[in-house]
Design a protein around this motif. Structure first.
Motif, short mmCIF file in Angstrom:
data_model
loop_
_atom_site.label_atom_id
_atom_site.label_comp_id
_atom_site.label_asym_id
_atom_site.label_seq_id
_atom_site.Cartn_x
_atom_site.Cartn_y
_atom_site.Cartn_z
N VAL A 4 -84.29 31.55 10.08
CA VAL A 4 -83.03 30.84 10.28
C VAL A 4 -82.36 31.33 11.55
O VAL A 4 -82.61 32.44 12.02
N ALA A 5 -81.52 30.47 12.10
CA ALA A 5 -80.65 30.84 13.22
C ALA A 5 -79.22 30.68 12.72
O ALA A 5 -78.78 29.57 12.40
N VAL A 6 -78.52 31.79 12.59
CA VAL A 6 -77.15 31.77 12.11
C VAL A 6 -76.24 31.56 13.31
O VAL A 6 -76.36 32.30 14.31
N HIS A 31 -68.72 27.75 6.45
CA HIS A 31 -67.95 26.50 6.52
C HIS A 31 -68.62 25.54 7.50
O HIS A 31 -68.04 25.10 8.49
N SER A 32 -69.87 25.22 7.21
CA SER A 32 -70.74 24.50 8.14
C SER A 32 -70.29 23.07 8.43
O SER A 32 -70.79 22.45 9.38
N LYS A 33 -69.39 22.51 7.63
CA LYS A 33 -68.93 21.15 7.91
C LYS A 33 -68.33 21.05 9.31
O LYS A 33 -68.50 20.04 10.00
N HIS A 34 -67.63 22.09 9.72
CA HIS A 34 -67.04 22.14 11.06
C HIS A 34 -68.14 22.09 12.12
O HIS A 34 -68.10 21.25 13.04
N LEU A 52 -78.97 22.15 8.15
CA LEU A 52 -77.86 23.09 8.31
C LEU A 52 -77.38 23.52 6.93
O LEU A 52 -76.95 22.69 6.13
N VAL A 53 -77.48 24.81 6.65
CA VAL A 53 -77.14 25.34 5.33
C VAL A 53 -75.86 26.15 5.43
O VAL A 53 -75.71 26.98 6.33
N ASP A 54 -74.94 25.90 4.51
CA ASP A 54 -73.70 26.66 4.47
C ASP A 54 -73.93 27.96 3.70
O ASP A 54 -74.72 28.00 2.75
N THR A 55 -73.23 29.01 4.10
CA THR A 55 -73.35 30.28 3.38
C THR A 55 -73.00 30.12 1.90
O THR A 55 -73.55 30.82 1.05
N SER A 56 -72.10 29.18 1.59
CA SER A 56 -71.70 28.98 0.20
C SER A 56 -72.89 28.57 -0.67
O SER A 56 -72.86 28.72 -1.89
N PHE A 57 -73.92 28.05 -0.05
CA PHE A 57 -75.14 27.64 -0.75
C PHE A 57 -75.70 28.81 -1.55
O PHE A 57 -76.11 28.66 -2.71
N LEU A 58 -75.74 30.00 -0.93
CA LEU A 58 -76.22 31.18 -1.63
C LEU A 58 -75.10 31.90 -2.38
O LEU A 58 -75.33 32.46 -3.45
#
Length: 239
Positions: A54-56, A142-145, A166-172
């Motif tokens: 992944v690339a954060v 908060h990947s929506k931004h 694109l995965v949001d941190t909230s996913f985990l």
């Protein structure tokens, strides 16, 4: 003049926006289109979490609304494989912008208007960013931004859809706390015992987000999850 258009219409046209951020070259457009086509065939859902690349990343922007003319002013990213943070594989760049930068944003990000006027064009930065990312999954807090800005700028500059997963941190995070969807990066870092450094610097935020991802990835593995598909299936049953 741009501020005038923004006040009158509520948004900048794609042509105006692109002209200020480009122009993109045929080579750049071909690269982005080829990469996005490859992304359509990249199935990372069944990759072992230990092997997941992944690339954060994080964006600093002039505001929250790309459709109303807000622009990206910096991009930061760091690579990971599984829970390993690759400290020496990072990306950072300011992005040229001609919009007036509010005192609030300048103070928050420690970025000055003069720096943005001298920064690389968005078309060049975006191509370099995608070369850095390649086909890796993108992760953001908060990947929506991030998604809204990347979708708009990729289309405006290259007439190409933004196809990276694109995965949001909230996913985990939600594997440990299903109610936790909107906590700030600071709040999550405090909960995880992560030092808060260089907040609102794109690379600083990306590094802290990577530490958050690592923390919850390890918890997911302890809970018996082996790949992203299992996480998707679990969360879909508990929404």
């Amino acid at each position: 003049m741009m501020q005038f258009f923004r006040q009158i219409t509520g948004k900048l046209s794609s042509n105006i926006y692109a002209s200020l951020q480009g122009p993109s070259t045929p080579q750049q457009m071909a690269f982005l289109r080829d990469l996005q086509r490859e992304m359509n065939h990249n199935n990372s859902l069944d990759t072992s979490l230990d092997e997941l690349n992944v690339a954060v990343f994080d964006l600093e922007t002039t505001g929250f609304y790309p459709e109303k003319g807000d622009q990206i002013i910096s991009i930061g990213a760091i690579k990971m494989k599984g829970h390993q943070i690759k400290e020496h594989e990072t990306f950072y760049s300011l992005v040229k912008a001609d919009l007036p930068l509010s005192d609030e944003i300048s103070s928050l990000t420690n970025i000055q208007e003069t720096e943005l006027r001298a920064a690389p064009l968005a078309s060049d930065v975006l191509v370099q960013f995608f070369k850095f990312v390649n086909r890796d999954i993108l992760v953001a807090h908060h990947s929506k931004h991030e998604h809204s800005f990347m979708r708009k700028i990729t289309w405006d500059l290259f007439r190409t859809k933004f196809n990276h997963r694109l995965v949001d941190t909230s996913f985990l995070i939600r594997l440990s706390d299903l109610s936790m969807k909107s906590a700030s990066l600071e709040e999550v870092c405090i909960q995880c015992g992560i030092d808060i450094r260089d907040r609102h610097h794109a690379l600083g935020d990306a590094i802290m987000t990577a530490q958050v991802w690592r923390h919850y990835l390890q918890l997911a593995q302890k809970k018996g999850f082996h790949h992203l598909r299992e996480v998707y299936e679990y969360l879909s049953k508990h929404d």
